[in-house]
Design an enzyme around this catalytic site. Structure first.
Site, PDB file in Angstrom:
ATOM      1  NE  ARG A  32      -1.311  -4.626  -0.071  1.00  0.00           N
ATOM      2  CZ  ARG A  32      -2.038  -3.486   0.008  1.00  0.00           C
ATOM      3  NH1 ARG A  32      -3.115  -3.404  -0.679  1.00  0.00           N
ATOM      4  NH2 ARG A  32      -2.010  -2.798   1.009  1.00  0.00           N
ATOM      5  CE  LYS A  92     -21.694  15.021  27.968  1.00  0.00           C
ATOM      6  NZ  LYS A  92     -20.989  13.981  27.055  1.00  0.00           N
ATOM      7  N   GLY A  99       0.874  -1.353   0.134  1.00  0.00           N
ATOM      8  CA  GLY A  99       0.036  -0.070   0.015  1.00  0.00           C
ATOM      9  C   GLY A  99       0.826   1.262   0.119  1.00  0.00           C
ATOM     10  N   GLY A 131     -10.367  13.332  21.111  1.00  0.00           N
ATOM     11  CA  GLY A 131     -11.018  13.270  22.381  1.00  0.00           C
ATOM     12  C   GLY A 131     -12.161  12.469  22.154  1.00  0.00           C
ATOM     13  NE  ARG A 148      13.960  16.323  -2.941  1.00  0.00           N
ATOM     14  CZ  ARG A 148      14.704  16.899  -1.876  1.00  0.00           C
ATOM     15  NH1 ARG A 148      14.584  16.228  -0.644  1.00  0.00           N
ATOM     16  NH2 ARG A 148      15.058  18.034  -1.594  1.00  0.00           N
ATOM     17  CB  VAL A 154      16.556   6.142  -2.342  1.00  0.00           C
ATOM     18  CG1 VAL A 154      17.343   5.199  -3.174  1.00  0.00           C
ATOM     19  CG2 VAL A 154      16.063   5.644  -1.177  1.00  0.00           C
ATOM     20  CB  THR A 181       2.967   0.632   6.083  1.00  0.00           C
ATOM     21  OG1 THR A 181       1.683   0.316   6.673  1.00  0.00           O
ATOM     22  CG2 THR A 181       3.777   0.234   7.211  1.00  0.00           C
TER      23      THR A 181
HETATM   24  O1  F6P Z   1      -1.769  -1.055   4.784  1.00  0.00           O
HETATM   25  C1  F6P Z   1      -2.072  -0.201   4.382  1.00  0.00           C
HETATM   26  C2  F6P Z   1      -3.825  -0.176   4.170  1.00  0.00           C
HETATM   27  O2  F6P Z   1      -4.367   1.193   3.764  1.00  0.00           O
HETATM   28  C3  F6P Z   1      -4.175  -0.622   5.446  1.00  0.00           C
HETATM   29  O3  F6P Z   1      -4.642   0.225   6.586  1.00  0.00           O
HETATM   30  C4  F6P Z   1      -5.709  -1.260   4.887  1.00  0.00           C
HETATM   31  O4  F6P Z   1      -6.422  -2.389   5.443  1.00  0.00           O
HETATM   32  C5  F6P Z   1      -5.255  -1.788   3.526  1.00  0.00           C
HETATM   33  O5  F6P Z   1      -4.063  -1.180   3.123  1.00  0.00           O
HETATM   34  C6  F6P Z   1      -6.173  -1.410   2.314  1.00  0.00           C
HETATM   35  O6  F6P Z   1      -5.602  -2.207   1.113  1.00  0.00           O
HETATM   36  P1  F6P Z   1      -6.206  -1.821  -0.354  1.00  0.00           P
HETATM   37  O7  F6P Z   1      -5.706  -0.485  -0.799  1.00  0.00           O
HETATM   38  O8  F6P Z   1      -5.716  -2.859  -1.126  1.00  0.00           O
HETATM   39  O9  F6P Z   1      -7.778  -1.914  -0.220  1.00  0.00           O
END
Ligand code: F6P
Length: 327
Positions: free
Chosen positions: A76, A218, A15, A190, A25, A27, A130
């Site tokens: 992926r 409330k 992701g 909060g 940049r 690297v 990530t």
């Molecule tokens: O690992 C990053 C992430 O955004 C997670 O928080 C989430 O569960 C997943 O990837 C979503 O994956 P995709 O973009 O493949 O739907």
């Protein structure tokens, strides 16, 4: 003695997360500073297998430090989990003479790199990128701070309308099976309750406290739920609460991929720049098959195989703070 690295490849995998561009940049420019040839690999391991690679110059990474996403794109890649895919990747690198790899991604991407580096003589260095912040060995991962701030901005806006209508709001944030985005954004907005996979939720307690509030007229209540929570997310939580509080107006907001985009915060740009610089230094110094993480604001080089998911590391103190401040 480790072979000298002269030509490196850089890729983003898994992701995307805000700040990946700043890391690319860093690297590229650190590599060029050391006289290395730097090659950008498109779409993570997929582009590596498919030989979708081009040489990068200093100017290739101009004007990207402030941009979300990744100019190298990401994927992926299932093929890389299989031996023939990794062999193909190796052949591509060999053909091009690339003898060092920088992988910007999460623990899944690092697991691929571990296998690859065990099978072939290509040194790999990882950079923790990530939004989930679920990598063991690093206090920060690139993109987490931006994701938390994006969630905070959205939740603040929801709070306005929640308050105007005296409603209960259940807001679901990302994190896969980690609760860090929920915990950080929940405390910072909060939230009365924060539901995370790392802690067992006592739904009965939540129901009782909401019923008690209802009696006192409330009903404003903000609940932040991590998508990986045992209840199965915000919609499931709403079902349970609505059954027990039939008169209450309960709404759900799922923030989704908005948390993955946008301009990276200062913190993310800074750690991405530092990590990118250190990743190349690692390759130069022969410190191979590690990833660059940050612990107590210092760079650490952690063996790639130790980059397992970091689930247990939720501070008791933070949980106590949530409880006390919500009362
Ligand atoms: O690992 C990053 C992430 O955004 C997670 O928080 C989430 O569960 C997943 O990837 C979503 O994956 P995709 O973009 O493949 O739907």
């Amino acid at each position: 003695m480790a072979k000298k690295v002269t030509k490196i490849g850089v890729l983003t995998s898994g992701g995307d997360s805000p700040g990946m561009n700043a890391a690319i940049r860093a690297v590229v420019r650190t590599g060029l500073y050391h006289g290395l040839e730097v090659h950008g690999i498109m779409r993570g391991y997929q582009g590596l297998i498919e030989d979708d690679i081009s040489k990068m110059e200093g100017r290739s990474v101009a004007n990207i430090i402030q941009r979300g996403g990744t100019i190298l794109k990401t994927a992926r890649c299932k093929e890389f989990y299989e031996a023939p895919g990794r062999k193909r990747a190796y052949e591509v690198l060999k053909k091009r003479g690339i003898n060092g790899l920088v992988i910007i991604g999460g623990d899944g991407s690092f697991r691929g790199a571990v296998k690859f580096s065990q099978e072939f003589d290509i040194p790999c260095v990882g950079i923790a990128g990530t939004i989930d912040k679920d990598i063991h060995g690093s206090d920060y991962t690139i993109g987490f701070d931006t994701a938390v701030n994006t969630a905070i901005g959205a939740i603040d806006k929801i709070r306005d309308t929640m308050d105007a209508h005296d409603r209960i709001f259940i807001i679901e944030v990302m994190g896969r099976d980690a609760g860090y985005i929920a915990l950080h954004s929940g405390i910072a907005t909060g939230a009365e309750n924060i539901l995370i996979p790392e802690r067992k939720t006592n739904m009965n307690d939540i129901i009782l406290s909401l019923q008690e509030k209802e009696r006192r007229k409330k009903l404003v209540n903000l609940i932040v739920v991590a998508e990986g929570d045992e209840f199965g997310g915000a919609n499931e939580v709403q079902k349970v609460l609505q059954e027990n509080l039939p008169k209450a107006e309960i709404r759900v907001a799922i923030l989704g991929h908005i948390q993955r985009g946008g301009s990276p915060t200062g913190i993310d740009r800074l750690i991405a720049s530092r990590m990118g610089y250190h990743a190349v230094e690692c390759l130069m110094e022969g410190r191979h098959n590690v990833f660059v993480g940050i612990l107590n604001n210092r760079m650490h080089y952690i063996p790639l195989e130790k980059a397992v998911k970091n689930k247990a590391n939720i501070s008791e103190e933070w949980m106590k703070i949530v409880k006390i401040l919500a009362s």
